[in-house]
Design a protein around this motif. Structure first.
Motif, PDB file in Angstrom:
ATOM      1  N   LYS A  31      35.729  69.249  10.598  1.00 56.17           N
ATOM      2  CA  LYS A  31      34.947  68.397   9.698  1.00 56.17           C
ATOM      3  C   LYS A  31      34.305  67.246  10.467  1.00 56.17           C
ATOM      4  CE  LYS A  31      37.526  69.181   5.382  1.00 56.17           C
ATOM      5  NZ  LYS A  31      38.422  68.541   4.380  1.00 56.17           N
ATOM      6  N   THR A  32      35.034  66.681  11.413  1.00 60.87           N
ATOM      7  CA  THR A  32      34.500  65.577  12.205  1.00 60.87           C
ATOM      8  C   THR A  32      33.334  66.046  13.059  1.00 60.87           C
ATOM      9  OG1 THR A  32      36.687  64.533  12.267  1.00 60.87           O
ATOM     10  CG2 THR A  32      35.066  63.784  13.887  1.00 60.87           C
ATOM     11  N   LEU A  33      33.463  67.223  13.670  1.00 56.62           N
ATOM     12  CA  LEU A  33      32.365  67.778  14.462  1.00 56.62           C
ATOM     13  C   LEU A  33      31.145  68.056  13.585  1.00 56.62           C
ATOM     14  CD1 LEU A  33      34.280  70.247  16.806  1.00 56.62           C
ATOM     15  CD2 LEU A  33      33.126  68.130  17.482  1.00 56.62           C
ATOM     16  N   ALA A  34      31.390  68.515  12.368  1.00 56.05           N
ATOM     17  CA  ALA A  34      30.285  68.768  11.444  1.00 56.05           C
ATOM     18  C   ALA A  34      29.577  67.462  11.092  1.00 56.05           C
ATOM     19  CB  ALA A  34      30.802  69.449  10.177  1.00 56.05           C
ATOM     20  N   ALA A  35      30.349  66.382  10.910  1.00 61.23           N
ATOM     21  CA  ALA A  35      29.756  65.081  10.598  1.00 61.23           C
ATOM     22  C   ALA A  35      28.923  64.554  11.756  1.00 61.23           C
ATOM     23  CB  ALA A  35      30.856  64.088  10.244  1.00 61.23           C
ATOM     24  N   LYS A  36      29.227  64.986  12.967  1.00 61.11           N
ATOM     25  CA  LYS A  36      28.463  64.586  14.151  1.00 61.11           C
ATOM     26  C   LYS A  36      27.259  65.497  14.381  1.00 61.11           C
ATOM     27  CE  LYS A  36      32.655  62.855  16.499  1.00 61.11           C
ATOM     28  NZ  LYS A  36      32.359  61.421  16.490  1.00 61.11           N
ATOM     29  N   GLU A  70      28.251  73.812  11.849  1.00 62.53           N
ATOM     30  CA  GLU A  70      27.999  74.001  10.419  1.00 62.53           C
ATOM     31  C   GLU A  70      28.720  75.255   9.966  1.00 62.53           C
ATOM     32  OE1 GLU A  70      24.059  73.495   7.842  1.00 62.53           O
ATOM     33  OE2 GLU A  70      24.018  75.313   9.080  1.00 62.53           O
ATOM     34  N   ALA A  71      29.537  75.128   8.938  1.00 61.05           N
ATOM     35  CA  ALA A  71      30.280  76.266   8.403  1.00 61.05           C
ATOM     36  C   ALA A  71      29.438  76.971   7.346  1.00 61.05           C
ATOM     37  CB  ALA A  71      31.604  75.797   7.808  1.00 61.05           C
ATOM     38  N   ARG A  72      29.340  78.288   7.455  1.00 56.52           N
ATOM     39  CA  ARG A  72      28.595  79.089   6.483  1.00 56.52           C
ATOM     40  C   ARG A  72      29.475  80.204   5.952  1.00 56.52           C
ATOM     41  NH1 ARG A  72      23.029  78.431   7.142  1.00 56.52           N
ATOM     42  NH2 ARG A  72      22.886  79.629   5.190  1.00 56.52           N
ATOM     43  N   ALA A  73      29.465  80.368   4.622  1.00 59.75           N
ATOM     44  CA  ALA A  73      30.270  81.419   4.000  1.00 59.75           C
ATOM     45  C   ALA A  73      29.887  82.795   4.540  1.00 59.75           C
ATOM     46  CB  ALA A  73      30.072  81.381   2.477  1.00 59.75           C
ATOM     47  N   VAL A 107      27.642  76.784  16.018  1.00 56.99           N
ATOM     48  CA  VAL A 107      27.286  75.617  16.812  1.00 56.99           C
ATOM     49  C   VAL A 107      25.800  75.348  16.614  1.00 56.99           C
ATOM     50  CG1 VAL A 107      27.153  74.600  19.121  1.00 56.99           C
ATOM     51  CG2 VAL A 107      29.065  76.117  18.520  1.00 56.99           C
ATOM     52  N   LEU A 108      25.465  74.148  16.168  1.00 56.56           N
ATOM     53  CA  LEU A 108      24.081  73.814  15.856  1.00 56.56           C
ATOM     54  C   LEU A 108      23.293  73.477  17.127  1.00 56.56           C
ATOM     55  CD1 LEU A 108      24.660  71.622  12.681  1.00 56.56           C
ATOM     56  CD2 LEU A 108      23.811  73.975  12.782  1.00 56.56           C
ATOM     57  N   PRO A 109      21.966  73.547  17.064  1.00 60.68           N
ATOM     58  CA  PRO A 109      21.143  73.179  18.222  1.00 60.68           C
ATOM     59  C   PRO A 109      21.384  71.739  18.630  1.00 60.68           C
ATOM     60  CG  PRO A 109      19.837  74.324  16.568  1.00 60.68           C
ATOM     61  CD  PRO A 109      21.160  74.030  15.928  1.00 60.68           C
ATOM     62  N   ARG A 110      21.299  71.471  19.908  1.00 60.74           N
ATOM     63  CA  ARG A 110      21.563  70.136  20.440  1.00 60.74           C
ATOM     64  C   ARG A 110      20.675  69.071  19.783  1.00 60.74           C
ATOM     65  NH1 ARG A 110      24.290  69.183  25.506  1.00 60.74           N
ATOM     66  NH2 ARG A 110      24.310  71.451  25.610  1.00 60.74           N
ATOM     67  N   ALA A 111      19.484  69.462  19.377  1.00 62.08           N
ATOM     68  CA  ALA A 111      18.562  68.504  18.758  1.00 62.08           C
ATOM     69  C   ALA A 111      19.120  67.926  17.456  1.00 62.08           C
ATOM     70  CB  ALA A 111      17.218  69.170  18.493  1.00 62.08           C
ATOM     71  N   ARG A 112      20.104  68.598  16.864  1.00 61.75           N
ATOM     72  CA  ARG A 112      20.680  68.120  15.608  1.00 61.75           C
ATOM     73  C   ARG A 112      21.951  67.312  15.826  1.00 61.75           C
ATOM     74  NH1 ARG A 112      20.744  72.788  11.115  1.00 61.75           N
ATOM     75  NH2 ARG A 112      21.661  71.014   9.981  1.00 61.75           N
ATOM     76  N   TRP A 113      22.422  67.252  17.048  1.00 63.32           N
ATOM     77  CA  TRP A 113      23.634  66.490  17.314  1.00 63.32           C
ATOM     78  C   TRP A 113      23.367  64.988  17.193  1.00 63.32           C
ATOM     79  CZ3 TRP A 113      25.703  69.062  22.470  1.00 63.32           C
ATOM     80  CH2 TRP A 113      25.907  70.434  22.242  1.00 63.32           C
ATOM     81  N   SER A 114      24.390  64.243  16.813  1.00 62.42           N
ATOM     82  CA  SER A 114      24.269  62.786  16.717  1.00 62.42           C
ATOM     83  C   SER A 114      24.466  62.199  18.114  1.00 62.42           C
ATOM     84  CB  SER A 114      25.315  62.224  15.749  1.00 62.42           C
ATOM     85  OG  SER A 114      25.141  62.757  14.452  1.00 62.42           O
ATOM     86  N   LEU A 115      23.385  62.159  18.886  1.00 63.42           N
ATOM     87  CA  LEU A 115      23.495  61.746  20.284  1.00 63.42           C
ATOM     88  C   LEU A 115      23.821  60.264  20.448  1.00 63.42           C
ATOM     89  CD1 LEU A 115      20.600  63.797  21.912  1.00 63.42           C
ATOM     90  CD2 LEU A 115      23.057  64.260  21.987  1.00 63.42           C
ATOM     91  N   PHE A 116      23.635  59.469  19.403  1.00 64.01           N
ATOM     92  CA  PHE A 116      24.025  58.067  19.463  1.00 64.01           C
ATOM     93  C   PHE A 116      25.528  57.894  19.241  1.00 64.01           C
ATOM     94  CE2 PHE A 116      19.728  55.911  18.231  1.00 64.01           C
ATOM     95  CZ  PHE A 116      19.195  56.382  19.422  1.00 64.01           C
ATOM     96  N   ASP A 117      26.199  58.946  18.817  1.00 59.49           N
ATOM     97  CA  ASP A 117      27.628  58.889  18.547  1.00 59.49           C
ATOM     98  C   ASP A 117      28.397  58.674  19.855  1.00 59.49           C
ATOM     99  OD1 ASP A 117      29.912  59.760  16.448  1.00 59.49           O
ATOM    100  OD2 ASP A 117      30.346  60.632  18.409  1.00 59.49           O
ATOM    101  N   ALA A 118      29.363  57.764  19.836  1.00 59.61           N
ATOM    102  CA  ALA A 118      30.098  57.427  21.057  1.00 59.61           C
ATOM    103  C   ALA A 118      30.825  58.631  21.642  1.00 59.61           C
ATOM    104  CB  ALA A 118      31.089  56.304  20.770  1.00 59.61           C
TER     105      ALA A 118
END
Length: 252
Positions: free
Chosen positions: A72-77, A81-84, A90-101
């Protein structure tokens, strides 16, 4: 180039220690860190499906609850993304929260590539040049003196960690002197970039490079004290670009 860092401490521990953060040591944080590193490092590539929960549970030896919280924490970052009926992708790097510490720290722990380092320098230029310019018109006398003292202390450091802490204090003070609360908030990115960069290179083992870095920071401090916004921008750009060049050279 050796950074002079303690080889018995992980890059993540060093980064946290310099920034004044305490890394949590519970099972959730350990699983989160290992999964985050595996994704950033490419073990679980962008677009791939993570192993099934049963395999991950066996790999980490934790409860399903702990694993789910880490996911869940990784998804928030923005990393997964979990899909039924499909699984956790694993999402594309462009969608990652790169400002996240954590995400930034994982990049440095896995060895950032040239493109990542250049992108980080570019965003620093976008933030810190204006921060220095604002500080030139808004700083207090105490802040101006603190910057000069910090630049002087930088040239007297004897370890990579001390240099990084002093460098971090200098840039924090610039952000505070800008008088813009948003600038100070964005400086969290700058702080992590500075503290993490020392794991790649530090001028502390090269007297000439150390003296040059201290002098470059002194030029920023003097411009801010003199209220010269234009020169503060020029001096800040030089510090950032020189730091990038040092990192590139250290990477070979």
């Amino acid at each position: 180039m050796s950074t002079g860092a303690d080889p018995q401490r992980s890059a993540g521990d060093l980064i946290a220690a310099i920034a004044g953060r305490t890394l949590p040591r519970n099972l959730h944080s350990l699983v989160l860190g290992q999964l985050g590193l595996a994704i950033v490092g490419g073990e679980f590539a962008e677009g791939s499906i993570l192993p099934a929960d049963a395999e991950l549970l066996q790999r980490f030896g934790v409860s399903r609850t702990v694993l789910r919280e880490a996911l869940k924490t990784l998804a928030a970052k923005g990393m997964i993304e979990a899909r039924a009926r499909i699984g956790t992708r694993v999402l594309p790097r462009a969608r990652w929260s790169l400002f996240d510490a954590d995400v930034l720290s994982w990049h440095f722990q896995t060895g950032p590539d040239e493109a990542f380092l250049r992108s980080l320098a570019e965003i620093r230029i976008g933030v810190e040049l204006e921060s220095a310019a604002l500080a030139a018109s808004r700083r207090s006398d105490d802040q101006a003196q603190a910057l000069l003292d910090c630049a002087q202390a930088m040239g007297q450091t004897t370890s990579a960690e001390d240099f990084a802490r002093t460098d971090l204090l200098f840039h924090r003070t610039v952000a505070e002197a800008s008088g813009n609360p948003f600038m100070a908030s964005i400086s969290t990115l700058v702080e992590l970039a500075l503290t993490a960069a020392f794991t790649i290179s530090s001028p502390v083992n090269d007297p000439a490079a150390l003296a040059a870095s201290a002098a470059a920071h002194t030029r920023i401090a003097e411009a801010i004290k003199a209220g010269d916004a234009a020169q503060a921008r020029v001096a800040m750009r030089a510090v950032i670009t020189n730091g990038l060049e040092r990192q590139m050279k250290a990477r070979g």
